[in-house]
Enzyme design. Structure first.
Site, PDB file in Angstrom:
ATOM      1  N   SER A  42       0.844  -1.188   0.000  1.00 62.11           N
ATOM      2  CA  SER A  42       0.000   0.000   0.000  1.00 62.11           C
ATOM      3  C   SER A  42       0.883   1.244   0.000  1.00 62.11           C
ATOM      4  CB  SER A  42      -0.900   0.000   1.224  1.00 62.11           C
ATOM      5  OG  SER A  42      -0.098   0.152   2.367  1.00 62.11           O
ATOM      6  N   LYS A  43       0.312   2.301  -0.534  1.00 62.64           N
ATOM      7  CA  LYS A  43       1.082   3.544  -0.664  1.00 62.64           C
ATOM      8  C   LYS A  43       1.599   4.001   0.689  1.00 62.64           C
ATOM      9  CE  LYS A  43       0.453   7.028  -3.571  1.00 62.64           C
ATOM     10  NZ  LYS A  43       1.648   6.835  -4.394  1.00 62.64           N
ATOM     11  N   ARG A  44       0.820   3.660   1.704  1.00 66.08           N
ATOM     12  CA  ARG A  44       1.203   4.093   3.050  1.00 66.08           C
ATOM     13  C   ARG A  44       2.639   3.658   3.373  1.00 66.08           C
ATOM     14  NH1 ARG A  44      -1.467   1.156   7.383  1.00 66.08           N
ATOM     15  NH2 ARG A  44       0.180   1.294   8.916  1.00 66.08           N
ATOM     16  N   TYR A  45       2.946   2.427   2.998  1.00 67.92           N
ATOM     17  CA  TYR A  45       4.297   1.934   3.265  1.00 67.92           C
ATOM     18  C   TYR A  45       5.278   2.340   2.182  1.00 67.92           C
ATOM     19  CZ  TYR A  45       2.690  -1.016   7.025  1.00 67.92           C
ATOM     20  OH  TYR A  45       2.172  -1.467   8.205  1.00 67.92           O
ATOM     21  N   ASP A  68       5.334   4.715   0.137  1.00 67.24           N
ATOM     22  CA  ASP A  68       5.735   6.118   0.122  1.00 67.24           C
ATOM     23  C   ASP A  68       6.192   6.591   1.493  1.00 67.24           C
ATOM     24  OD1 ASP A  68       5.158   6.129  -2.475  1.00 67.24           O
ATOM     25  OD2 ASP A  68       3.231   7.155  -2.311  1.00 67.24           O
TER      26      ASP A  68
END
Ligand code: GLU
Length: 472
Positions: free
Chosen positions: A242-245, A247
């Protein structure tokens, strides 16, 4: 030829973990081969590139100890060079000005999609005579397209093996928005050639750019470097992370108190395996042991628990002076004034640390005792008078421990433990530990006594006795 590799981030955001892993693999490979590791800042996108982000890249690399060789190369400072090659391509009919509007392009795309075709630029502006196009370019807005050849391109990737692409499917890609505004695929080709890059090591998300870059190299008569595309980083569910990780910036991890040693160990295992299977690997070993044969093709799963475990491991195993230094920015300055005391506190708490800032929560009482409930001083069902007696007794014993020079952990332990074994461990050690720490969980009382010293310990026991006095 000595290998020459580059890390080529775009400073359009804080440096992410995905990017850092790319940097790390380039650095390791260069060190393994005795080659050169260059840093190239790909800042041709004037709107999105920011100095602040470039700074985060430099700081991130420095934090991890990934030193680059020679001067930083910035694409924004190389516009003349790109312009020269753009002219050459146009002069040689290998590239052309394209004046198609966004609407026209979109209509073409939709038409192709509705016929079930993979969209690509149809080549309308290819046939505009050079002179006419140059004239129009003075007045109209344009982009520069590369005349994509239509043959197949094959390369042997050090991770993925043989990769074949049909250039015909790609179409004439845009390589510049103007003669002084080169785009990624073009600038990379020019720089890789001029910097004599031998190996391009980057994330698999770039693999579809590789045939475009090879096609441009071929037309310009450049050498094609060897490619190695690192596996995608996947989330725990084996889906795209996921982008959360992905990025999540390195800066976040640093601020949350992860150690660079743990980050490096964690990142290098995102796709690579040491010859002897193990989880703890130093950079020194990795540099010796590194080979692309041990880089996996399949996605590398980002396992947060493993990162936590590695961080706790490195926290526990750092030399105490180093650990104290690393913790310093996360705690009030006064704590570190007495360096010896601070180191002792760190040493006592290091087993409980998961992240550097944890010390702040855990060790406050060494520096200032917070208020606590008097009832906390009572061990199980012991009657209050027993606790009062024991604490008073122990205060006397402490007072009697000869002089300050003899105030060593062994001596303190000997005195306290002899009282504890005579009067009951729980009944002595519990109230003493609470009196000294004000907490229901902390290191043992002997350790705290030793760090606090005689005077402060006696003061705290005095306070505990006052609290007990007031307790009904
Ligand atoms: N600037 C590109 C990026 O940030 C890297 C390009 C490359 O490694 O070729 O992803």
């Amino acid at each position: 030829m000595t290998p020459r590799v580059r890390f080529a981030p775009s400073p359009t955001g804080f440096i992410s973990l995905g990017n850092v892993r790319t940097a790390l693999f380039n650095w390791i490979f260069a060190r393994h081969e005795g080659g050169k590791f260059f840093l190239r800042i790909e800042d041709t996108d004037k709107e999105r590139s920011k100095k602040e982000y470039e700074k985060s890249i430099l700081e991130g690399l420095a934090w991890l100890g990934l030193q680059w060789d020679e001067e930083i190369v910035r694409q924004s400072e190389r516009t003349d060079i790109y312009e020269k090659y753009l002219h050459r391509l146009i002069d040689e009919n290998k590239a052309y000005f394209c004046f198609c509007s966004a609407e026209e392009l979109e209509a073409e795309r939709q038409a192709q999609l509705s016929q079930g075709l993979q969209p690509k630029y149809g080549g309308r502006c290819r046939s505009i005579p050079k002179g006419e196009a140059a004239e129009r370019a003075e007045r109209e807005s344009y982009v520069i397209r590369f005349k994509m050849p239509s043959h197949e391109v094959a390369f042997t990737d050090l991770v993925r093996g043989k990769v074949v692409f049909n250039l015909d499917l790609i179409g004439d890609v845009i390589i510049a928005k103007g003669l002084r505004e080169p785009l990624y695929n073009f600038a990379v080709v020019v720089d890789d050639e001029e910097m004599q890059i031998t190996h391009v090591i980057r994330g698999e998300d770039h693999i579809s750019n590789t045939p475009k870059q090879i096609a441009i190299q071929e037309v310009l008569g450049f050498k094609t470097p060897i490619y190695a595309h690192l596996p995608l980083i996947l989330g725990p569910d084996k889906k795209k992370l996921s982008k959360r990780y992905l990025d999540a910036s390195l800066k976040d991890f640093k601020e949350r108190g992860y150690l660079p040693e743990a980050m490096l160990n964690f990142l290098v295992l995102l796709g690579w395996h040491p010859t002897v299977d193990k989880e703890i690997v130093s950079m020194e070993e990795t540099v010796k042991d590194f080979t692309f044969r041990k880089v996996q093709k399949s996605g590398a799963v980002f396992n947060q628990e493993k990162l936590e475990w590695l961080n706790a491991y490195y926290l526990k195993n750092l030399p105490i002076e180093t650990l104290a230094e690393r913790i310093r920015p996360f705690v009030p300055e006064e704590w570190t004034k007495d360096a010896k005391k601070f180191r002792e506190v760190v040493d006592l708490e290091k087993e409980r640390l998961r992240h550097l800032p944890d010390l702040k929560e855990l060790a406050g009482f060494f520096f200032e005792l917070s208020d606590y409930q008097p009832s906390l001083l009572i061990w199980k069902n012991s009657p209050k008078p027993v606790i009062v007696d024991n604490l008073s007794f122990i205060a006397n014993v402490i007072r009697g421990i000869p002089n300050h020079e003899l105030w060593s952990k062994d001596i303190v332990e000997r005195y306290i433990m002899s009282v504890a074994s005579e009067k009951g461990r729980g009944e002595v050690l519990w109230p003493l530990r609470v009196a000294l720490s004000g907490k229901d969980a902390s290191p043992g009382p002997v350790e705290i006594l030793y760090v606090l010293g005689k005077e402060e310990s006696l003061k705290r026991i005095g306070k505990a006795l006052e609290k007990l006095d007031a307790l009904q």
